[in-house]
Design a protein around this motif. Structure first.
Motif, PDB file in Angstrom:
ATOM      1  N   VAL A 258      19.953  39.679  40.503  1.00 13.09           N
ATOM      2  CA  VAL A 258      20.972  38.632  40.415  1.00 13.09           C
ATOM      3  C   VAL A 258      20.564  37.592  39.374  1.00 13.09           C
ATOM      4  O   VAL A 258      21.388  37.162  38.563  1.00 13.09           O
ATOM      5  CB  VAL A 258      21.236  37.996  41.800  1.00 13.09           C
TER       6      VAL A 258
ATOM      7  N   THR B 109      16.594  42.456  44.743  1.00 10.95           N
ATOM      8  CA  THR B 109      17.971  41.947  44.710  1.00 10.95           C
ATOM      9  C   THR B 109      18.037  40.591  44.035  1.00 10.95           C
ATOM     10  O   THR B 109      18.860  40.367  43.140  1.00 10.95           O
ATOM     11  CB  THR B 109      18.550  41.870  46.136  1.00 10.95           C
ATOM     12  N   VAL B 110      17.181  39.679  44.449  1.00 11.96           N
ATOM     13  CA  VAL B 110      17.167  38.339  43.848  1.00 11.96           C
ATOM     14  C   VAL B 110      16.838  38.450  42.360  1.00 11.96           C
ATOM     15  O   VAL B 110      17.473  37.795  41.519  1.00 11.96           O
ATOM     16  CB  VAL B 110      16.186  37.409  44.589  1.00 11.96           C
TER      17      VAL B 110
ATOM     18  N   CYS C 215      20.002  32.687  57.384  1.00  9.88           N
ATOM     19  CA  CYS C 215      20.391  32.266  56.031  1.00  9.88           C
ATOM     20  C   CYS C 215      20.922  30.839  56.096  1.00  9.88           C
ATOM     21  O   CYS C 215      21.946  30.579  56.710  1.00  9.88           O
ATOM     22  CB  CYS C 215      21.461  33.199  55.463  1.00  9.88           C
TER      23      CYS C 215
ATOM     24  N   MET D 154      26.075  40.909  42.167  1.00  7.82           N
ATOM     25  CA  MET D 154      25.630  42.001  43.032  1.00  7.82           C
ATOM     26  C   MET D 154      26.478  43.258  42.810  1.00  7.82           C
ATOM     27  O   MET D 154      25.965  44.376  42.899  1.00  7.82           O
ATOM     28  CB  MET D 154      25.612  41.552  44.489  1.00  7.82           C
TER      29      MET D 154
ATOM     30  N   THR E  74      22.091  35.700  48.730  1.00  4.89           N
ATOM     31  CA  THR E  74      22.014  37.165  48.650  1.00  4.89           C
ATOM     32  C   THR E  74      21.727  37.766  50.018  1.00  4.89           C
ATOM     33  O   THR E  74      22.189  38.860  50.314  1.00  4.89           O
ATOM     34  CB  THR E  74      20.953  37.644  47.636  1.00  4.89           C
TER      35      THR E  74
ATOM     36  N   ILE F 279      25.132  37.711  51.789  1.00  7.19           N
ATOM     37  CA  ILE F 279      25.985  38.755  51.232  1.00  7.19           C
ATOM     38  C   ILE F 279      25.495  40.133  51.683  1.00  7.19           C
ATOM     39  O   ILE F 279      26.294  40.989  52.072  1.00  7.19           O
ATOM     40  CB  ILE F 279      26.050  38.659  49.696  1.00  7.19           C
ATOM     41  N   GLY F 280      24.204  40.337  51.655  1.00  3.84           N
ATOM     42  CA  GLY F 280      23.641  41.619  52.100  1.00  3.84           C
ATOM     43  C   GLY F 280      23.994  41.922  53.548  1.00  3.84           C
ATOM     44  O   GLY F 280      24.347  43.054  53.890  1.00  3.84           O
TER      45      GLY F 280
ATOM     46  N   THR G  60      27.961  35.187  42.548  1.00  6.95           N
ATOM     47  CA  THR G  60      26.877  35.990  43.131  1.00  6.95           C
ATOM     48  C   THR G  60      27.406  37.336  43.594  1.00  6.95           C
ATOM     49  O   THR G  60      26.731  38.363  43.409  1.00  6.95           O
ATOM     50  CB  THR G  60      26.190  35.208  44.273  1.00  6.95           C
TER      51      THR G  60
ATOM     52  N   VAL H 164      20.648  31.317  45.214  1.00  2.00           N
ATOM     53  CA  VAL H 164      20.955  32.720  45.524  1.00  2.00           C
ATOM     54  C   VAL H 164      19.956  33.377  46.460  1.00  2.00           C
ATOM     55  O   VAL H 164      20.255  34.430  47.033  1.00  2.00           O
ATOM     56  CB  VAL H 164      21.152  33.586  44.255  1.00  2.00           C
ATOM     57  N   ASP H 165      18.792  32.798  46.647  1.00  9.10           N
ATOM     58  CA  ASP H 165      17.816  33.375  47.580  1.00  9.10           C
ATOM     59  C   ASP H 165      18.457  33.540  48.958  1.00  9.10           C
ATOM     60  O   ASP H 165      18.462  34.634  49.525  1.00  9.10           O
ATOM     61  CB  ASP H 165      16.574  32.487  47.652  1.00  9.10           C
TER      62      ASP H 165
ATOM     63  N   HIS I 255      14.528  42.718  48.981  1.00 17.03           N
ATOM     64  CA  HIS I 255      15.020  41.349  48.768  1.00 17.03           C
ATOM     65  C   HIS I 255      14.558  40.825  47.414  1.00 17.03           C
ATOM     66  O   HIS I 255      15.346  40.239  46.659  1.00 17.03           O
ATOM     67  CB  HIS I 255      14.549  40.432  49.900  1.00 17.03           C
TER      68      HIS I 255
END
Length: 188
Positions: free
Chosen positions: A33, A29-30, A153, A180, A117, A120-121, A176, A113-114, A26
């Motif tokens: 992004v 990923t963040v 989320c 990604m 993402t 989206i994940g 976003t 985006v925290d 995580h």
């Protein structure tokens, strides 16, 4: 002089305080992004944005009940750059014990985006391809509207983040997803 951790230093610090693969992934990923967003929003500061992204949940695994509070106790003795510390703490504004409101572009993007993402994940893991390359905005919006999907989320936080940035929810989601996709193409 305040310490601005390099990407590698931030990565080492993340691994020191987080052992769960999910938390490390995580953070990466963040971070990725944020790096992509910085290219258009704050050129030349990609590493700064990426390091903040890596460190944003530094305290979460060990101190979940003090998330965005304990991180100050970890990073202030290291004399971390105040701008980076504020960004890290502010991503929990209104959700955790973090008392700092996002004010800079980087902070607002991190805040937005925290959670996004994560959504989206989760959507990508449900796809036959297992890839973000074929994830469409329409599909993500459908998942967003389903409160039981990726229930952890916060939709409210994602929307508030878009509002802070002056973007529509669609714009935040599309940008976003694109970030990604770029990360996936780069092999991350």
């Amino acid at each position: 002089m305040a310490w601005v951790p390099s990407y590698d230093e931030a990565r080492s610090l993340l691994a020191k305080y987080n052992k769960e693969p999910f938390h490390i992934t995580h953070g990466e990923t963040v971070s990725g992004v944020l790096r992509v967003f910085s290219r258009s929003m704050d050129p030349g500061r990609e590493d700064f944005w990426a390091a903040a992204g890596l460190l944003h949940d530094l305290d979460f695994e060990l101190y979940p009940e003090r998330h965005c509070v304990a991180v100050r106790e970890i990073l202030q003795p290291l004399d971390i750059d105040p701008e980076m510390l504020h960004a890290i703490v502010s991503h929990g504004w209104g959700m955790t014990g973090g008392d700092a409101e996002p004010s800079s572009d980087m902070e607002k993007v991190l805040y937005a985006v925290d959670e996004l993402t994560g959504l989206i994940g989760a959507a990508v893991r449900m796809r036959p391809s297992g890839s973000v390359t074929d994830l469409e905005l329409k599909s993500l919006k459908k998942k967003f509207k389903s409160p039981s999907f990726a229930a952890g989320c916060s939709r409210e936080t994602i929307q508030r983040g878009a509002d802070m940035l002056g973007w529509t929810l669609d714009e935040l989601m599309e940008r976003t997803i694109e970030a990604m996709r770029e990360l996936e193409q780069e092999g991350m």
